[in-house]
Scaffold this motif. Sequence first.
Motif, PDB file in Angstrom:
ATOM      1  N   SER A   1      45.286  41.811  53.018  1.00  0.00           N
ATOM      2  CA  SER A   1      45.892  41.861  51.809  1.00  0.00           C
ATOM      3  C   SER A   1      45.818  40.630  51.012  1.00  0.00           C
ATOM      4  O   SER A   1      45.619  40.100  49.905  1.00  0.00           O
ATOM      5  N   ASP A   2      46.168  39.512  52.086  1.00  0.00           N
ATOM      6  CA  ASP A   2      46.251  37.564  51.647  1.00  0.00           C
ATOM      7  C   ASP A   2      44.899  37.644  51.446  1.00  0.00           C
ATOM      8  O   ASP A   2      44.698  36.619  50.511  1.00  0.00           O
ATOM      9  N   VAL A   3      43.712  37.569  52.077  1.00  0.00           N
ATOM     10  CA  VAL A   3      42.195  37.521  50.925  1.00  0.00           C
ATOM     11  C   VAL A   3      42.459  38.234  49.377  1.00  0.00           C
ATOM     12  O   VAL A   3      41.432  37.421  48.845  1.00  0.00           O
ATOM     13  N   LEU A   4      42.819  39.385  49.419  1.00  0.00           N
ATOM     14  CA  LEU A   4      43.072  40.091  48.013  1.00  0.00           C
ATOM     15  C   LEU A   4      43.798  39.088  47.539  1.00  0.00           C
ATOM     16  O   LEU A   4      43.176  38.396  45.925  1.00  0.00           O
ATOM     17  N   TYR A   5      44.632  38.502  47.524  1.00  0.00           N
ATOM     18  CA  TYR A   5      45.667  37.586  46.275  1.00  0.00           C
ATOM     19  C   TYR A   5      45.153  36.355  46.595  1.00  0.00           C
ATOM     20  O   TYR A   5      45.159  35.166  45.448  1.00  0.00           O
ATOM     21  N   ARG A   6      44.560  36.018  47.470  1.00  0.00           N
ATOM     22  CA  ARG A   6      43.439  34.712  47.230  1.00  0.00           C
ATOM     23  C   ARG A   6      42.432  34.796  45.693  1.00  0.00           C
ATOM     24  O   ARG A   6      42.495  33.651  45.354  1.00  0.00           O
ATOM     25  N   PHE A   7      42.007  36.306  46.038  1.00  0.00           N
ATOM     26  CA  PHE A   7      40.532  36.344  45.001  1.00  0.00           C
ATOM     27  C   PHE A   7      41.309  36.067  44.208  1.00  0.00           C
ATOM     28  O   PHE A   7      41.034  35.642  43.576  1.00  0.00           O
ATOM     29  N   ILE A   8      41.959  37.489  43.954  1.00  0.00           N
ATOM     30  CA  ILE A   8      42.825  37.209  42.255  1.00  0.00           C
ATOM     31  C   ILE A   8      43.411  35.899  41.685  1.00  0.00           C
ATOM     32  O   ILE A   8      43.374  35.915  41.216  1.00  0.00           O
ATOM     33  N   LYS A   9      44.251  34.885  42.679  1.00  0.00           N
ATOM     34  CA  LYS A   9      44.863  33.628  42.532  1.00  0.00           C
ATOM     35  C   LYS A   9      43.240  32.823  41.490  1.00  0.00           C
ATOM     36  O   LYS A   9      43.520  32.015  41.188  1.00  0.00           O
ATOM     37  N   GLU A  10      42.656  33.399  42.710  1.00  0.00           N
ATOM     38  CA  GLU A  10      41.168  32.471  42.404  1.00  0.00           C
ATOM     39  C   GLU A  10      40.400  32.683  40.945  1.00  0.00           C
ATOM     40  O   GLU A  10      39.743  31.834  40.006  1.00  0.00           O
ATOM     41  N   TYR A  11      40.440  34.227  40.850  1.00  0.00           N
ATOM     42  CA  TYR A  11      39.649  34.416  39.438  1.00  0.00           C
ATOM     43  C   TYR A  11      40.742  34.166  38.589  1.00  0.00           C
ATOM     44  O   TYR A  11      40.288  33.925  37.347  1.00  0.00           O
ATOM     45  N   GLN A  12      42.091  33.755  38.537  1.00  0.00           N
ATOM     46  CA  GLN A  12      42.609  33.576  37.373  1.00  0.00           C
ATOM     47  C   GLN A  12      42.972  32.613  37.000  1.00  0.00           C
ATOM     48  O   GLN A  12      42.778  32.209  35.373  1.00  0.00           O
ATOM     49  N   LYS A  13      42.416  31.350  37.417  1.00  0.00           N
ATOM     50  CA  LYS A  13      42.165  30.213  37.565  1.00  0.00           C
ATOM     51  C   LYS A  13      41.100  29.314  37.762  1.00  0.00           C
ATOM     52  O   LYS A  13      40.880  28.965  36.364  1.00  0.00           O
ATOM     53  N   ASN A  14      39.966  30.439  37.314  1.00  0.00           N
ATOM     54  CA  ASN A  14      38.240  30.453  36.811  1.00  0.00           C
ATOM     55  C   ASN A  14      37.941  31.225  35.928  1.00  0.00           C
ATOM     56  O   ASN A  14      37.478  32.039  37.230  1.00  0.00           O
ATOM     57  N   LYS A  15      38.298  32.175  35.273  1.00  0.00           N
ATOM     58  CA  LYS A  15      37.966  33.630  35.103  1.00  0.00           C
ATOM     59  C   LYS A  15      36.821  33.414  33.869  1.00  0.00           C
ATOM     60  O   LYS A  15      36.161  33.985  34.007  1.00  0.00           O
ATOM     61  N   ASN A  16      36.447  31.425  33.720  1.00  0.00           N
ATOM     62  CA  ASN A  16      34.808  31.380  33.184  1.00  0.00           C
ATOM     63  C   ASN A  16      33.488  31.561  34.319  1.00  0.00           C
ATOM     64  O   ASN A  16      32.308  31.772  33.935  1.00  0.00           O
ATOM     65  N   ARG A  17      34.268  31.722  35.528  1.00  0.00           N
ATOM     66  CA  ARG A  17      33.260  31.613  36.912  1.00  0.00           C
ATOM     67  C   ARG A  17      32.617  33.547  36.362  1.00  0.00           C
ATOM     68  O   ARG A  17      33.224  34.449  37.274  1.00  0.00           O
ATOM     69  N   GLU A  18      31.248  33.738  36.412  1.00  0.00           N
ATOM     70  CA  GLU A  18      30.467  34.944  36.040  1.00  0.00           C
ATOM     71  C   GLU A  18      30.646  35.758  37.486  1.00  0.00           C
ATOM     72  O   GLU A  18      31.076  36.447  37.268  1.00  0.00           O
TER      73      GLU A  18
END
Length: 152
Positions: A21-38
Amino acid sequence: MNHYSIYWIKEEFAHHFFHSSDVLYRFIKEYQKNKNREDLKRQYEYITMNFPKSSLISHITDNHPISSCLRAEGDRLNIYNDIQYISLHIQKKKINFRSEMIHDAEELLFPALRLFQPYLFIVGNDLNNYGWISPVTQRKKNKKGQVLYSYL
């Protein structure tokens, strides 16, 4: 008050990421910071489900603890009792909520959500807290003809 987000993860990804779940957590955090990354946006859209607002509100209304009060205003819900308070905002792909402690959500919100859907992943937006609302169980495949006997 602490701020949390709840994501409905598709079943296949919930099974895959349950023990990492740490991988999923890091992915969600990265998405929250970079919502413009397609690339992140497409992955996020692919692994998460939409929340059906009206049926979710109806479900929570019908299943909140008897000892609590509930007030619904559009896509917002407030669940409270004498000493606990949770404010929910249901969006397309996530539920945001605020509570003083996660324990308040465990008592007032999570039991109803567990009945609604077991593949919910919670992320603390102010803290590094994250986890599944329920254990993700692996379904046993039908194993015909395989029986374990004991002669004791």
